[in-house]
Design a protein around this motif. Structure first.
Motif, PDB file in Angstrom:
ATOM      1  N   TYR A  18      -4.089  48.447  16.840  1.00  0.00           N
ATOM      2  CA  TYR A  18      -2.746  47.879  16.975  1.00  0.00           C
ATOM      3  C   TYR A  18      -2.729  46.384  17.322  1.00  0.00           C
ATOM      4  CZ  TYR A  18      -2.015  52.892  17.894  1.00  0.00           C
ATOM      5  OH  TYR A  18      -2.053  54.265  17.867  1.00  0.00           O
ATOM      6  N   THR A  19      -3.858  45.713  17.263  1.00  0.00           N
ATOM      7  CA  THR A  19      -3.909  44.300  17.627  1.00  0.00           C
ATOM      8  C   THR A  19      -3.473  43.424  16.463  1.00  0.00           C
ATOM      9  OG1 THR A  19      -5.533  44.542  19.369  1.00  0.00           O
ATOM     10  CG2 THR A  19      -5.521  42.436  18.238  1.00  0.00           C
ATOM     11  N   LEU A  74      -2.437  54.208  24.471  1.00  0.00           N
ATOM     12  CA  LEU A  74      -3.589  53.573  23.830  1.00  0.00           C
ATOM     13  C   LEU A  74      -4.810  54.494  23.823  1.00  0.00           C
ATOM     14  CD1 LEU A  74      -3.333  49.931  25.197  1.00  0.00           C
ATOM     15  CD2 LEU A  74      -2.791  50.740  22.893  1.00  0.00           C
ATOM     16  N   ARG A 106      -7.080  46.521  22.629  1.00  0.00           N
ATOM     17  CA  ARG A 106      -6.087  47.245  21.844  1.00  0.00           C
ATOM     18  C   ARG A 106      -4.689  46.715  22.158  1.00  0.00           C
ATOM     19  NH1 ARG A 106      -7.710  52.877  24.274  1.00  0.00           N
ATOM     20  NH2 ARG A 106      -7.557  51.505  26.081  1.00  0.00           N
ATOM     21  N   ASP A 107      -3.844  46.686  21.130  1.00  0.00           N
ATOM     22  CA  ASP A 107      -2.451  46.259  21.262  1.00  0.00           C
ATOM     23  C   ASP A 107      -2.333  44.872  21.879  1.00  0.00           C
ATOM     24  OD1 ASP A 107       0.335  46.518  20.953  1.00  0.00           O
ATOM     25  OD2 ASP A 107       0.561  47.238  23.009  1.00  0.00           O
ATOM     26  N   HIS A 120       1.653  53.008  28.994  1.00  0.00           N
ATOM     27  CA  HIS A 120       1.146  52.311  27.804  1.00  0.00           C
ATOM     28  C   HIS A 120      -0.350  52.577  27.611  1.00  0.00           C
ATOM     29  CE1 HIS A 120       2.291  49.538  24.628  1.00  0.00           C
ATOM     30  NE2 HIS A 120       1.089  49.003  24.737  1.00  0.00           N
TER      31      HIS A 120
END
Length: 190
Positions: free
Chosen positions: A73-74, A174, A111-112, A170
């Protein structure tokens, strides 16, 4: 509405387009360690050893040195550079151009993570899960998880979430199963 806009709205055509784009990414760019859902926004200069997780994205005109990995999700916006730390400069009596190169340290982006347009991340930095780097920033040091940093050099601006419970929620997302993609469609302007 134009026909091009209508075509861009079609989920079926988008799947066909993404299939051919994945082939292009894998074979033309030589990126063998990116997830099949990885996407690229345009012409970039990316080292062949680049690693990218599920639904990660690299924007147009990015420059990414060897030893870089990004998590699921990055997003890297356009003109992001992950560079530097690639010249010896501290050998007395020898110009930097003749001093050789040190071993390049690996760069880990969690991530993210969202790295804003025109940002520079120095090689060897670790950026924690859920962090945001403001556009135009230069990241010279590690970034903690779930924070927003910005500036030259990048400094802590604030936490991404307002409570520890939000961070935990969150983080659980993840750590969980990969979410099903909901394709972003072009924005309509009236």
């Amino acid at each position: 509405m134009s026909i091009v806009f209508k075509l861009k709205q079609s989920n079926e055509l988008a799947l066909i387009y993404r299939f051919f784009k994945r082939l292009f990414i894998k074979y033309i760019y030589g990126l063998k360690s990116v997830h099949k859902t990885f996407n690229i926004g345009g012409k970039c200069n990316i080292s062949k050893d680049f690693k990218a997780g599920e639904y990660s994205y690299v924007g147009n005109n990015c420059l990414i040195y060897p030893g870089v990995s990004i998590g699921r999700y990055t997003m890297l916006a356009q003109n992001v550079q992950i560079i530097g730390a690639d010249h010896n400069y501290d050998i007395p009596g020898i110009p930097s151009t003749f001093s050789g190169r040190p071993t390049l340290k690996k760069t880990f982006i969690g991530r993210d993570v969202w790295i804003g347009a025109n940002s520079i991340v120095m090689a060897g930095v670790k950026i924690g899960d859920g962090s945001i780097v403001a556009a135009g920033s230069i990241v010279t040091k590690d970034v903690d998880p779930f924070v927003i940093v910005g500036g030259v050099p990048a400094k802590f601006l604030r936490k991404r979430f307002y409570s520890a419970e939000d961070e935990l929620k969150h983080l659980n997302m993840l750590d969980g199963e990969v979410l099903k993609n909901v394709r972003n469609k072009p924005v309509t302007i009236n």
